[in-house]
Every structure is written in C-alpha cells, then in structure tokens.
Design a protein around this motif. Structure first.
Motif, PDB file in Angstrom:
ATOM      1  N   LEU A  78       4.106  -1.673   3.725  1.00 52.81           N
ATOM      2  CA  LEU A  78       2.674  -2.964   4.411  1.00 52.81           C
ATOM      3  C   LEU A  78       3.263  -2.936   6.047  1.00 52.81           C
ATOM      4  CD1 LEU A  78       2.585  -5.483   1.497  1.00 52.81           C
ATOM      5  CD2 LEU A  78       0.924  -4.215   2.627  1.00 52.81           C
ATOM      6  N   ALA A  82      -0.345  -2.268   8.422  1.00 54.44           N
ATOM      7  CA  ALA A  82      -0.313  -3.427   9.684  1.00 54.44           C
ATOM      8  C   ALA A  82      -0.269  -3.000  10.951  1.00 54.44           C
ATOM      9  CB  ALA A  82       0.218  -4.856   9.472  1.00 54.44           C
ATOM     10  N   ALA A  86      -4.513  -2.088  12.979  1.00 56.15           N
ATOM     11  CA  ALA A  86      -4.336  -2.670  14.166  1.00 56.15           C
ATOM     12  C   ALA A  86      -5.061  -1.720  15.628  1.00 56.15           C
ATOM     13  CB  ALA A  86      -3.392  -3.600  14.575  1.00 56.15           C
ATOM     14  N   GLY A 141      -2.881   2.944   7.612  1.00 58.30           N
ATOM     15  CA  GLY A 141      -3.274   2.196   7.502  1.00 58.30           C
ATOM     16  C   GLY A 141      -4.654   3.247   8.734  1.00 58.30           C
ATOM     17  N   MET A 179      -4.871  -3.428   1.668  1.00 56.67           N
ATOM     18  CA  MET A 179      -5.054  -3.644   3.153  1.00 56.67           C
ATOM     19  C   MET A 179      -6.233  -3.453   2.974  1.00 56.67           C
ATOM     20  SD  MET A 179      -3.314  -0.475   4.770  1.00 56.67           S
ATOM     21  CE  MET A 179      -4.164   1.697   4.125  1.00 56.67           C
ATOM     22  N   VAL A 182      -7.447  -7.102   4.290  1.00 59.27           N
ATOM     23  CA  VAL A 182      -7.937  -6.985   5.343  1.00 59.27           C
ATOM     24  C   VAL A 182      -8.364  -7.027   6.081  1.00 59.27           C
ATOM     25  CG1 VAL A 182      -5.919  -6.778   7.617  1.00 59.27           C
ATOM     26  CG2 VAL A 182      -5.152  -7.698   5.716  1.00 59.27           C
TER      27      VAL A 182
END
Length: 260
Positions: A78, A82, A86, A141, A179, A182
């Motif tokens: 994770l 993240a 971003a 991600g 994920m 988010v």
C-alpha cells in the motif's frame, strides 16, 4: 457522444473478462479492459465508465473472500501504491488521449512480455526486497489510476508468497479494493465522472454479476493457465492496435511542434 453497438459489445466483453479474472484468478486480466474500450472512446472516458463497476466488483469479491487474505502482504504494497496513485492523479489530466492510448499500449505489451518471460522461468518462491515491493506497488498504483491496469505489476510479489489460490485471490482483491476506493474519490474530485459515463456504467452493470459468477465457478474447475494464455493473446492484439493508432498521430504532432 454517439456510442456504437460495437463499443457496447467490446465493453460487455471487457466487464465479463474483468469479473471472471478478479473473482476467479486474482485479477490481472482486467488490464485489457481499457485498451479494448479505448479503441472506440477516449481512455479518460473508458476509465470513468469502468470505475464504479470495478468498485462494485470489489465489494462483492471482498465479502466472498473476507476470511482468505494476507494482511502482511497488503500492508507492504500500500505505501508504494499511494505514491503511484498520487503521480497518476497529477499527470492524468495533462495527457492527451493519444498519449494515454500510447502509454496504455506500451503497458499492455510490457505486461504480455512479463507474462511470457515468467513462463520461461522456474516457479520456485523467491523473496523480494523492500525497494522492489515499493516500486512494484508504485507502478501498480500509477497504472491503476490511468488505465485500471495495476494487476500485473503486483503479480510477481503475490506469486512469490506461495499462497493458496483462495488466499491469493482474497489478498489481491483487498489490495485493489483499497486502491479503487481512493481512485473513486479522486476521479470525483477532478471531475472525471459525467452523466454519460455513469449512464454507460449503469447499462454495463448487470454484466459484472455474470462475470463474478463465472469467475467463482471457474475458480474451482478451470486451470488458470489456459484462461490466462488466451486472454493475454487478446491483450497483445489490443496493445498493438493502440500503439499503431496513436504512434503516428503523436509523431506528427511532435514534428509539427519541432518545426514551430
């Protein structure tokens, strides 16, 4: 936007394959969904259509595998994820549709190459460094944000854990549920969803139940290798088509900019 019957056929196929893959084999094959749909619509529209469907899939599959997942592996992946989310969020809106098509095509072929190379290696479990886990989580991600294609980068980590197949599916699902939750908030914040994208998602939604049902059935009976080889072949074709369609346009734009 006037969406053709061919688009809906391809979109239904993409949702079915994603549902089967996520519920039956721990995901990864959903990487072909955006490349296929991007043959007919802008990639940004494709990811917006798929986002609510993927989140709904995750809710159902998380409940099914709630007692079968590895918390340690999810917690390791994770932090990198993240960072990747971003970076994807920052760059996503700045890219033209053709640049994203090109990037997705490259990712698709890289994933196929990764799969082909993996077939030639011994499958003995191996350890991964903290840096490798962070890097693959970040790549997952980023690819997940721009193309819902975050599955393959983390496959290597999950496969090295020597998990039972149900734990493998559950761990993968828990990671992507976090994920996707988010991503849904982020897409909403940047105005990615539209009335049209939500309408198309609603039309496609019934197929997610069919895909999940088939995936749970195949999880028990079908050898994953057979299914994976077949769909990776289609992924290669989709990635090649995206590169062919976008590379010429991007090259022409770069030449025009250079002359200017």
């Amino acid at each position: 936007m006037d969406l053709s019957a061919t688009f809906y056929f391809v979109a239904v196929t993409a949702v079915l394959i994603t549902g089967i893959s996520k519920s039956g084999f721990g995901g990864g094959l959903g990487v072909m969904s955006v490349p296929l749909m991007s043959l007919y619509v802008a990639p940004q529209f494709a990811v917006a259509v798929l986002m609510p469907i993927l989140l709904a899939m995750d809710f159902i599959i998380v409940w099914k595998y709630r007692a079968h997942w590895n918390r340690r592996v999810v917690s390791m992946l994770l932090p990198g994820a993240a960072v990747g989310l971003a970076v994807g969020g920052i760059t996503f809106q700045w890219m033209s549709a053709d640049v994203i098509r090109f990037a997705i095509g490259v990712l698709a072929l890289l994933f196929v190459g990764q799969f082909v190379l993996a077939q030639r290696r011994e499958r003995a479990p191996a350890t991964s460094s903290t840096f490798a886990i962070f890097g693959l989580g970040a790549l997952s991600g980023f690819a997940s944000f721009v193309a819902h294609a975050g599955g393959p980068p983390v496959k290597g980590i999950l496969l090295r854990q020597n998990m039972d197949k149900s734990v493998f599916v559950g761990t993968n699902t828990m990671f992507f549920f976090a994920m996707n939750a988010v991503k849904t908030l982020a897409y909403g914040a940047i105005g990615q969803f539209s009335q049209e994208s939500i309408s198309v998602s609603f039309v496609l939604a019934p197929m997610l139940f069919v895909g999940i049902g088939l995936g749970l059935f195949l999880h028990r009976f079908l050898a994953p290798a057979v299914f994976i080889r077949l769909v990776y072949g289609f992924l290669f074709l989709a990635g090649s088509k995206l590169l062919f369609d976008s590379a010429g346009i991007i090259w022409t734009e770069w030449i025009a900019i250079a002359r200017y």
